[in-house]
Design a protein around this motif. Structure first.
Motif, PDB file in Angstrom:
ATOM      1  N   LYS A   1       0.841  -1.208   0.000  1.00 11.90           N
ATOM      2  CA  LYS A   1       0.000   0.000   0.000  1.00 11.90           C
ATOM      3  C   LYS A   1       0.872   1.253   0.000  1.00 11.90           C
ATOM      4  N   ALA A   2       1.983   1.216   0.716  1.00 16.50           N
ATOM      5  CA  ALA A   2       2.906   2.354   0.722  1.00 16.50           C
ATOM      6  C   ALA A   2       3.486   2.574  -0.669  1.00 16.50           C
ATOM      7  N   PHE A   3       3.811   1.476  -1.356  1.00 14.87           N
ATOM      8  CA  PHE A   3       4.330   1.580  -2.723  1.00 14.87           C
ATOM      9  C   PHE A   3       3.281   2.173  -3.658  1.00 14.87           C
ATOM     10  N   VAL A   4       2.032   1.760  -3.474  1.00 14.34           N
ATOM     11  CA  VAL A   4       0.944   2.291  -4.297  1.00 14.34           C
ATOM     12  C   VAL A   4       0.780   3.783  -4.081  1.00 14.34           C
ATOM     13  N   CYS A   5       0.770   4.207  -2.824  1.00 12.77           N
ATOM     14  CA  CYS A   5       0.600   5.630  -2.504  1.00 12.77           C
ATOM     15  C   CYS A   5       1.736   6.474  -3.079  1.00 12.77           C
ATOM     16  N   ARG A   6       2.936   5.945  -3.022  1.00 12.50           N
ATOM     17  CA  ARG A   6       4.113   6.736  -3.400  1.00 12.50           C
ATOM     18  C   ARG A   6       4.409   6.675  -4.894  1.00 12.50           C
ATOM     19  N   PHE A   7       4.157   5.539  -5.519  1.00 13.11           N
ATOM     20  CA  PHE A   7       4.573   5.378  -6.911  1.00 13.11           C
ATOM     21  C   PHE A   7       3.440   5.007  -7.868  1.00 13.11           C
ATOM     22  N   SER A   8       2.867   3.808  -7.717  1.00 12.73           N
ATOM     23  CA  SER A   8       1.985   3.286  -8.765  1.00 12.73           C
ATOM     24  C   SER A   8       0.714   4.107  -8.954  1.00 12.73           C
ATOM     25  N   ALA A   9       0.136   4.638  -7.856  1.00 18.05           N
ATOM     26  CA  ALA A   9      -1.067   5.464  -7.999  1.00 18.05           C
ATOM     27  C   ALA A   9      -0.752   6.753  -8.747  1.00 18.05           C
TER      28      ALA A   9
END
Length: 335
Positions: free
Chosen positions: A93-101
């Motif tokens: 979820k942290a990766f999504v918030c910071r990069f993929s989203a």
């Protein structure tokens, strides 16, 4: 027993309003999974096909950039599916918030601008079929496309950098909690800029296609009866771009304004907030469906794509040559 079911299926919204998690954690991940599978298949075919097509026009340049944008957006979907369904670790979820989203939304707006450029390219072909505009030069089209990518990369990069607060299993529940104060302000500014981008493209598209419709109608009135079917085909093909644009992107942006107001401290009932949440998520799914709709543009407007993607070779008959010339004149369709 009913109490335990209600507790498990509903979670607080902004500390006050409960939200039914069955929709966001089950229904939408399934819908996004369908989009991913279909989008991955279609864009894989498109990548292979366009890899074999030489860049001979500005139109092909814009289509190739659209394929790249859609492919990147498609590859971001598995991360969204896993986090929305709560199947992944909280670190994901942290990766999504910071990069993929961030990548997901910026590629969406790159696709929006590219559809606008494709419409402009077709518009110029129609009003001046034999004219030479600098935008029709391959080099110019590449520079414009690269400028679009550069603009949105620069715009989104601070969203990555300023999402710098410590990540924990609790803080990642809401991406905004990972942003610094400056990051939240920048995020809000980017939202406004993206809204301006969409509505600018929307207004220009409306202008382009009103003129295109008048042009085709006046041409239709002058044509012979034998050419009626060709004219009707030309009309339907050129309008596929604006159809895809409106179906995919218009609903999301029309809903986004009231949804944003509902999240900014406005006095609104919980029922209304939940309705806007479902509307926002539904229209976001529709906007994501653009990765499956853009291939329709390739099929309807790019003959070379059909030849490469489906191994279908058009016959060089007199009728086909005549039809292609008519379509190219009236709609600017790539042959």
């Amino acid at each position: 027993m009913n109490r335990s079911i209600n507790t498990s299926n509903w979670t607080p919204l902004s500390g006050q309003c409960p939200r039914d998690t069955r929709t966001s954690h089950v229904v939408f991940p399934i819908l996004y999974s369908i989009l991913f599978l279909v989008g991955f298949l279609l864009n894989s075919v498109a990548v292979v096909a366009f890899f074999q097509i030489p860049t001979t026009s500005s139109f092909i340049v814009y289509l190739k950039n659209t394929v790249v944008s859609d492919s990147i957006m498609t590859l971001m979907l598995p991360f969204k599916i896993l986090t929305d369904s709560e199947l992944g670790f909280w670190q994901l979820k942290a990766f999504v918030c910071r990069f993929s989203a961030v990548i997901f939304y910026q590629t969406m707006y790159i696709s929006i601008v590219l559809l606008g450029l494709i419409s402009l390219d077709r518009f110029l072909k129609i009003i001046q079929p034999f004219g030479k505009f600098w935008l029709h030069k391959i080099t110019s089209a590449k520079v414009v496309s690269w400028s679009v990518w550069f603009f949105f990369i620069i715009l989104s990069l601070p969203n990555v950098i300023l999402t710098d607060r410590e990540t924990t299993s609790l803080s990642v529940r809401k991406c905004a909690s990972l942003k610094s104060d400056l990051g939240k302000k920048w995020h809000a500014a980017v939202n406004y800029i993206c809204q301006i981008v969409f509505y600018t493209v929307l207004i220009l598209m409306l202008l382009f296609y009103v003129i295109i419709a008048k042009k085709i109608y006046s041409s239709y009135k002058r044509t012979k009866i034998a050419d009626c079917k060709i004219k009707q085909r030309a009309k339907s093909k050129v309008f596929i771009i604006v159809t895809v644009f409106f179906i995919c992107f218009a609903p999301f942006h029309f809903v986004r304004v009231p949804y944003t107001l509902s999240q900014s401290g406005q006095n609104m009932s919980c029922a209304k907030q939940n309705q806007l949440f479902i509307a926002k998520e539904s229209t976001l799914w529709l906007a994501t469906a653009n990765i499956c709709m853009d291939p329709l543009i390739y099929v309807f407007l790019c003959r070379k794509f059909i030849e490469k993607a489906f191994c279908f070779k058009f016959k060089n008959s007199r009728y086909i040559i005549q039809e292609s010339a008519t379509l190219a004149l009236d709609t600017g369709i790539s042959t």
